[in-house]
Design an enzyme around this catalytic site. Structure first.
Site, PDB file in Angstrom:
ATOM      1  N   HIS A 178     -60.468 -30.213  -5.927  1.00  0.00           N
ATOM      2  CA  HIS A 178     -60.517 -31.197  -5.111  1.00  0.00           C
ATOM      3  C   HIS A 178     -61.228 -32.684  -5.370  1.00  0.00           C
ATOM      4  O   HIS A 178     -62.362 -32.871  -4.918  1.00  0.00           O
ATOM      5  CB  HIS A 178     -60.768 -30.973  -3.574  1.00  0.00           C
ATOM      6  CG  HIS A 178     -60.235 -31.480  -2.332  1.00  0.00           C
ATOM      7  ND1 HIS A 178     -60.684 -32.809  -1.995  1.00  0.00           N
ATOM      8  CD2 HIS A 178     -59.371 -30.975  -1.315  1.00  0.00           C
ATOM      9  CE1 HIS A 178     -59.898 -33.206  -1.055  1.00  0.00           C
ATOM     10  NE2 HIS A 178     -59.261 -31.908  -0.459  1.00  0.00           N
ATOM     11  N   ASP A 247     -53.437 -39.223   3.558  1.00  0.00           N
ATOM     12  CA  ASP A 247     -53.818 -37.923   3.516  1.00  0.00           C
ATOM     13  C   ASP A 247     -52.216 -37.382   3.131  1.00  0.00           C
ATOM     14  O   ASP A 247     -51.630 -36.892   4.162  1.00  0.00           O
ATOM     15  CB  ASP A 247     -54.266 -37.516   4.458  1.00  0.00           C
ATOM     16  CG  ASP A 247     -54.605 -35.976   4.443  1.00  0.00           C
ATOM     17  OD1 ASP A 247     -54.392 -35.240   3.556  1.00  0.00           O
ATOM     18  OD2 ASP A 247     -55.269 -35.264   5.487  1.00  0.00           O
ATOM     19  N   GLU A 305     -55.604 -34.338  -5.729  1.00  0.00           N
ATOM     20  CA  GLU A 305     -55.429 -33.061  -5.826  1.00  0.00           C
ATOM     21  C   GLU A 305     -54.124 -32.691  -6.510  1.00  0.00           C
ATOM     22  O   GLU A 305     -53.102 -32.497  -5.865  1.00  0.00           O
ATOM     23  CB  GLU A 305     -55.352 -32.506  -4.619  1.00  0.00           C
ATOM     24  CG  GLU A 305     -56.630 -32.739  -3.696  1.00  0.00           C
ATOM     25  CD  GLU A 305     -56.494 -32.507  -2.060  1.00  0.00           C
ATOM     26  OE1 GLU A 305     -56.026 -31.411  -1.695  1.00  0.00           O
ATOM     27  OE2 GLU A 305     -56.723 -33.476  -1.485  1.00  0.00           O
TER      28      GLU A 305
END
Length: 340
Positions: A178, A247, A305
């Site tokens: 991450h 996100d 990621e």
């Protein structure tokens, strides 16, 4: 190449070790055994140390930090809808750590483990090799899974991260690191950081950030990074549609030779190219170092990621994250620093 080892401190009555890899150009990579964490990726530019990732000053700050800051995620990165899935004719129920879903491997995932570690070295590479065996009792995934995460720094300023795993029962495996990047001169914000992606689609997500199964074209939207574009410019367009952050999961072209993503600073001082053998890249804007600024949506860190698309076990066209029993698997993520 140089490898140094030092005591990082204690967490949960366990001694955490820090490994520092340094090449002849002065590029440094630091790894903490806790969470197999990438604690530093920095370069020497004319005698000035430049951090490429966002990090925290104290070991304790990495303990259950809500951002999973530069830590290894697994067995499965991202969310699994309903904390359950069907495998080999039965329904597997996981521990839900983001009700009602399972997220980033669960409450006993790779992030919350103090990994065993060794080092290896050649004339032009230095590596930290971290190992951990997750049991069936950990978050209810089937199979005892032995995983090795290897961080390798080269003299060409490339950081390779390999994930090797094998399970004694069929299970799921979709790990990542991450990693939060900020390649601007002062790392104060993301206003002067740009992003380019190799794909032109993203996953449509519901309110809980679970993929609906639909893939949407990114062209002409705030998600369009087909050409280099600053994060600020993209966010400004998103704000006009009511969105306040990234996100999101982007569909990318897996490649070890062509970047799935590139980031750089608008002053043209440096770039980092990201390579991956899998088809997904989750992009997340955050401010892990300043809670007040984070609440104000004033971002200084961009998480990228690289993984198979999230919740793939529920969507057959997202990619295969099933790891058959006794079959080894290897995944690769690479970061290439380029001085401009």
């Amino acid at each position: 190449m140089e490898i140094t080892t030092s005591a990082a401190g204690m967490l949960h009555q366990q001694e955490v070790t820090k490994y520092l890899l340094t090449n002849q150009q002065g590029t440094r990579v630091a790894i903490l055994t806790w969470g197999a964490t990438l604690q530093e990726f920095s370069v020497d530019e004319d005698g000035q140390r430049r951090q490429l990732i966002v990090n925290l000053p104290n070991l304790a700050d990495y303990d259950h930090n809500p951002y999973y800051l530069c830590q290894t995620l697994g067995r499965v990165a991202g969310r699994i809808a309903g904390a359950q899935f069907d495998l080999d004719g039965r329904t597997i129920h996981l521990d839900a750590n983001e009700e009602p879903n399972a997220s980033h491997g669960g409450p006993h995932g790779f992030t919350f483990v103090n990994w065993a570690a060794t080092t290896t070295q050649t004339a032009d590479t230095a590596s930290v090799v971290l190992t951990h065996t997750a049991t069936t009792a950990d978050d209810k995934y089937p199979g005892n899974l032995k995983t090795t995460v290897t961080y390798t720094l080269t003299e060409e300023n490339r950081l390779d991260i390999t994930f090797d795993a094998q399970s004694d029962a069929t299970t799921l495996f979709n790990p990542t690191v991450h990693t939060y990047f900020n390649v601007t001169d002062d790392q104060h914000s993301l206003d002067d950081q740009w992003l380019k992606l190799s794909g032109d689609k993203r996953l449509v997500l519901d309110q809980a950030k679970i993929p609906t199964g639909e893939m949407a074209a990114t062209a002409t939207t705030g998600y369009d990074f087909s050409k280099p574009r600053t994060i600020k410019d993209g966010l400004d367009q998103l704000h006009r549609t009511g969105q306040v952050e990234y996100d999101d999961a982007f569909v990318v072209e897996p490649s070890k030779d062509t970047p799935i993503a590139t980031i750089g600073d608008t002053t043209g001082h440096r770039e980092v190219q990201v390579y991956s053998d899998r088809n997904g890249l989750v992009v997340f804007t955050a401010n892990p170092t300043d809670e007040k600024r984070a609440d104000q949506r004033d971002y200084n860190a961009l998480a990228m990621e690289a993984q198979t698309l999230p919740d793939a076990i529920h969507h057959t066209d997202f990619g295969d994250v099933i790891l058959p029993a006794n079959q080894p698997v290897t995944h690769l993520i690479s970061y290439q620093y380029i001085r401009k």
